[in-house]
Design a protein around this motif. Structure first.
Motif, PDB file in Angstrom:
ATOM      1  N   ALA A 121     -14.870  12.439  -0.669  1.00 35.35           N
ATOM      2  CA  ALA A 121     -15.390  12.489  -2.037  1.00 35.35           C
ATOM      3  C   ALA A 121     -14.445  11.791  -3.011  1.00 35.35           C
ATOM      4  CB  ALA A 121     -15.627  13.934  -2.464  1.00 35.35           C
ATOM      5  N   ALA A 122     -13.130  12.033  -2.863  1.00 29.61           N
ATOM      6  CA  ALA A 122     -12.164  11.381  -3.753  1.00 29.61           C
ATOM      7  C   ALA A 122     -12.202   9.873  -3.556  1.00 29.61           C
ATOM      8  CB  ALA A 122     -10.765  11.921  -3.491  1.00 29.61           C
ATOM      9  N   TRP A 123     -12.283   9.427  -2.306  1.00 29.89           N
ATOM     10  CA  TRP A 123     -12.312   7.987  -2.036  1.00 29.89           C
ATOM     11  C   TRP A 123     -13.543   7.334  -2.653  1.00 29.89           C
ATOM     12  CZ3 TRP A 123      -8.524   5.009  -0.849  1.00 29.89           C
ATOM     13  CH2 TRP A 123      -8.730   3.738  -0.291  1.00 29.89           C
ATOM     14  N   ALA A 153       0.835  -1.206   0.000  1.00 30.67           N
ATOM     15  CA  ALA A 153       0.000   0.000   0.000  1.00 30.67           C
ATOM     16  C   ALA A 153       0.867   1.252   0.000  1.00 30.67           C
ATOM     17  CB  ALA A 153      -0.934  -0.014   1.205  1.00 30.67           C
ATOM     18  N   HIS A 154       1.913   1.257   0.808  1.00 34.64           N
ATOM     19  CA  HIS A 154       2.810   2.416   0.859  1.00 34.64           C
ATOM     20  C   HIS A 154       3.609   2.553  -0.443  1.00 34.64           C
ATOM     21  CE1 HIS A 154       2.084   3.822   4.915  1.00 34.64           C
ATOM     22  NE2 HIS A 154       2.111   2.574   5.353  1.00 34.64           N
ATOM     23  N   ASP A 155       4.056   1.424  -0.994  1.00 35.85           N
ATOM     24  CA  ASP A 155       4.800   1.481  -2.257  1.00 35.85           C
ATOM     25  C   ASP A 155       3.938   2.056  -3.380  1.00 35.85           C
ATOM     26  OD1 ASP A 155       6.991   0.381  -1.004  1.00 35.85           O
ATOM     27  OD2 ASP A 155       6.763  -1.619  -1.896  1.00 35.85           O
ATOM     28  N   LEU A 156       2.696   1.576  -3.457  1.00 33.57           N
ATOM     29  CA  LEU A 156       1.798   2.053  -4.506  1.00 33.57           C
ATOM     30  C   LEU A 156       1.493   3.536  -4.331  1.00 33.57           C
ATOM     31  CD1 LEU A 156      -0.719  -0.915  -4.750  1.00 33.57           C
ATOM     32  CD2 LEU A 156       0.748  -0.088  -6.588  1.00 33.57           C
ATOM     33  N   ALA A 157       1.230   3.946  -3.096  1.00 30.22           N
ATOM     34  CA  ALA A 157       0.939   5.360  -2.858  1.00 30.22           C
ATOM     35  C   ALA A 157       2.141   6.225  -3.195  1.00 30.22           C
ATOM     36  CB  ALA A 157       0.524   5.562  -1.401  1.00 30.22           C
ATOM     37  N   GLY A 158       3.349   5.747  -2.885  1.00 29.22           N
ATOM     38  CA  GLY A 158       4.540   6.510  -3.237  1.00 29.22           C
ATOM     39  C   GLY A 158       4.674   6.690  -4.732  1.00 29.22           C
ATOM     40  N   PHE A 159       4.357   5.653  -5.495  1.00 29.29           N
ATOM     41  CA  PHE A 159       4.425   5.756  -6.950  1.00 29.29           C
ATOM     42  C   PHE A 159       3.379   6.747  -7.471  1.00 29.29           C
ATOM     43  CE2 PHE A 159       3.529   4.666 -11.307  1.00 29.29           C
ATOM     44  CZ  PHE A 159       4.784   4.432 -11.839  1.00 29.29           C
ATOM     45  N   VAL A 160       2.149   6.630  -6.977  1.00 31.93           N
ATOM     46  CA  VAL A 160       1.080   7.522  -7.435  1.00 31.93           C
ATOM     47  C   VAL A 160       1.401   8.969  -7.074  1.00 31.93           C
ATOM     48  CG1 VAL A 160      -1.356   8.114  -7.165  1.00 31.93           C
ATOM     49  CG2 VAL A 160      -0.681   5.721  -7.399  1.00 31.93           C
ATOM     50  N   ASN A 161       1.883   9.192  -5.866  1.00 31.90           N
ATOM     51  CA  ASN A 161       2.225  10.562  -5.465  1.00 31.90           C
ATOM     52  C   ASN A 161       3.337  11.137  -6.343  1.00 31.90           C
ATOM     53  OD1 ASN A 161       0.446  11.287  -3.375  1.00 31.90           O
ATOM     54  ND2 ASN A 161       1.586  10.085  -1.877  1.00 31.90           N
ATOM     55  N   ALA A 201      -8.954  -5.036   2.690  1.00 27.29           N
ATOM     56  CA  ALA A 201      -9.594  -3.937   3.412  1.00 27.29           C
ATOM     57  C   ALA A 201      -8.686  -3.353   4.489  1.00 27.29           C
ATOM     58  CB  ALA A 201     -10.913  -4.418   4.025  1.00 27.29           C
ATOM     59  N   GLY A 202      -7.909  -4.199   5.152  1.00 26.25           N
ATOM     60  CA  GLY A 202      -7.062  -3.722   6.230  1.00 26.25           C
ATOM     61  C   GLY A 202      -5.931  -2.826   5.788  1.00 26.25           C
ATOM     62  N   ALA A 203      -5.550  -2.877   4.522  1.00 24.85           N
ATOM     63  CA  ALA A 203      -4.455  -2.044   4.011  1.00 24.85           C
ATOM     64  C   ALA A 203      -4.953  -0.783   3.325  1.00 24.85           C
ATOM     65  CB  ALA A 203      -3.596  -2.853   3.035  1.00 24.85           C
ATOM     66  N   ARG A 204      -6.240  -0.685   3.095  1.00 22.91           N
ATOM     67  CA  ARG A 204      -6.767   0.475   2.376  1.00 22.91           C
ATOM     68  C   ARG A 204      -6.589   1.789   3.136  1.00 22.91           C
ATOM     69  NH1 ARG A 204     -12.061  -2.866   0.851  1.00 22.91           N
ATOM     70  NH2 ARG A 204     -11.049  -4.305  -0.599  1.00 22.91           N
ATOM     71  N   PRO A 205      -6.795   1.819   4.458  1.00 24.87           N
ATOM     72  CA  PRO A 205      -6.600   3.099   5.145  1.00 24.87           C
ATOM     73  C   PRO A 205      -5.194   3.674   4.984  1.00 24.87           C
ATOM     74  CG  PRO A 205      -7.846   1.587   6.536  1.00 24.87           C
ATOM     75  CD  PRO A 205      -7.355   0.787   5.367  1.00 24.87           C
ATOM     76  N   ALA A 206      -4.182   2.824   4.973  1.00 30.78           N
ATOM     77  CA  ALA A 206      -2.807   3.315   4.791  1.00 30.78           C
ATOM     78  C   ALA A 206      -2.626   3.897   3.394  1.00 30.78           C
ATOM     79  CB  ALA A 206      -1.811   2.184   5.032  1.00 30.78           C
ATOM     80  N   PHE A 207      -3.177   3.240   2.392  1.00 27.59           N
ATOM     81  CA  PHE A 207      -3.114   3.729   1.013  1.00 27.59           C
ATOM     82  C   PHE A 207      -3.823   5.074   0.906  1.00 27.59           C
ATOM     83  CE2 PHE A 207      -4.856   3.370  -3.466  1.00 27.59           C
ATOM     84  CZ  PHE A 207      -3.644   3.476  -4.118  1.00 27.59           C
ATOM     85  N   ARG A 208      -5.016   5.140   1.497  1.00 27.06           N
ATOM     86  CA  ARG A 208      -5.799   6.373   1.440  1.00 27.06           C
ATOM     87  C   ARG A 208      -5.086   7.519   2.147  1.00 27.06           C
ATOM     88  NH1 ARG A 208     -12.067   7.283   3.582  1.00 27.06           N
ATOM     89  NH2 ARG A 208     -12.087   9.539   3.205  1.00 27.06           N
TER      90      ARG A 208
END
Length: 298
Positions: A254-256, A126-134, A239-246
């Protein structure tokens, strides 16, 4: 040997013999390298491994061919700004009498596709993906091309409703319709356009040692509302990793909800289209629909 079953009515025959001829004719320096189809079938592109360091990527259908030139132009510019490798084209293949579109030779990227429901380290991913998207969103949009999916949800209304109609008896169509209609009432993206990948699905991600090692297939990339890149929350992350990604992406309610609606719309359209031709993609579409309809995070 064929690369995979045909996935589109107007798809040309793409097999190893054809690809050998294309490589031998246009890139004779690589003609002696061994060639083999990639096991995981791509929905829009056929992929072959060429030797140990190269890959050949050929569009299966006209709409995918439209992204080839875009990738050649933009991926070399984006690659230095991103925290994970992406498939920068090395050579540009031309259409021939036996194959109608532009195609590419790329550097081979090692890794394995993640599988939803079987992640050993979902929080890390989740953190890796968010880092890429950011990082992608931080690239100056400048004169970037408009992304087909970087649009308001209302632009997806007709095909999404048509897909729901084709899925009666297969999914809870009433629940899907209710969620979709609620999403159409959400406010649109309030900011300016940003870079987006457009198709962050398990088949376009590679992992090495449970870490994100590469991101593939930028055919849907461009600038627009980047909300669609939230879809990995439902097509891959539990589901348990989604809050970290968000949280890492600072997505408000609204974005979510827009991201969740994008995930649902894509899955609804994919399921009837690929049900008999791409079992893995159809299975992931079913997974997404279940996860989205069960999600009460907002």
């Amino acid at each position: 040997m064929c690369a995979a079953v045909r996935m589109h009515d107007d798809e040309p025959d793409i097999d190893a013999a054809l690809v050998r001829r294309l490589v031998a004719t246009q890139f004779p320096q690589w003609r002696s390298l061994p060639l083999s189809p990639v096991a995981a079938p791509g929905a829009d592109h056929a992929m072959f491994r060429l030797g140990t360091e190269l890959a050949v990527r050929l569009p299966r259908v006209a709409w995918a061919s439209a992204g080839v030139e875009r990738e050649r132009h933009w991926l070399p510019r984006l690659a230095p700004r991103l925290p994970r490798p992406i498939p920068v084209p090395l050579a540009a293949g031309r259409p021939t009498a036996g194959y109608p579109w532009e195609w590419s030779v790329l550097r081979w990227l090692d890794g394995a596709n993640p599988v939803a429901g079987a992640l050993a380290a979902p929080l890390q991913l989740a953190h890796d993906l968010a880092g890429f998207v950011n990082a992608l969103r931080a690239v100056d949009p400048g004169d970037g091309p408009p992304a087909a999916r970087g649009v308001p949800l209302a632009a997806r209304d007709a095909p999404t409703r048509a897909a729901i109609g084709r899925l009666h008896g297969t999914i809870d169509t009433a629940a899907a319709t209710a969620l979709w209609e609620k999403a159409l009432r959400l406010p649109e993206h309030p900011g300016g356009p940003s870079w987006m990948h457009g198709e962050l699905s398990p088949g376009n991600l590679l992992l090495v040692g449970q870490r994100l090692s590469a991101v593939l297939d930028f055919g849907a990339m461009g600038i627009g509302d980047p909300t669609v890149d939230l879809i990995a929350a439902w097509n891959l992350l539990p589901a348990g990793a989604r809050p970290a990604f968000r949280a890492a992406l600072a997505a408000d309610d609204a974005a979510w909800e827009r991201g969740r609606a994008w995930a649902l719309s894509i899955a609804l359209i994919q399921l009837p289209y690929y049900r008999s031709t791409n079992p893995a993609l159809a299975a992931n579409a079913r997974h997404v629909i279940r996860e989205v309809l069960a999600d009460r995070s907002v």
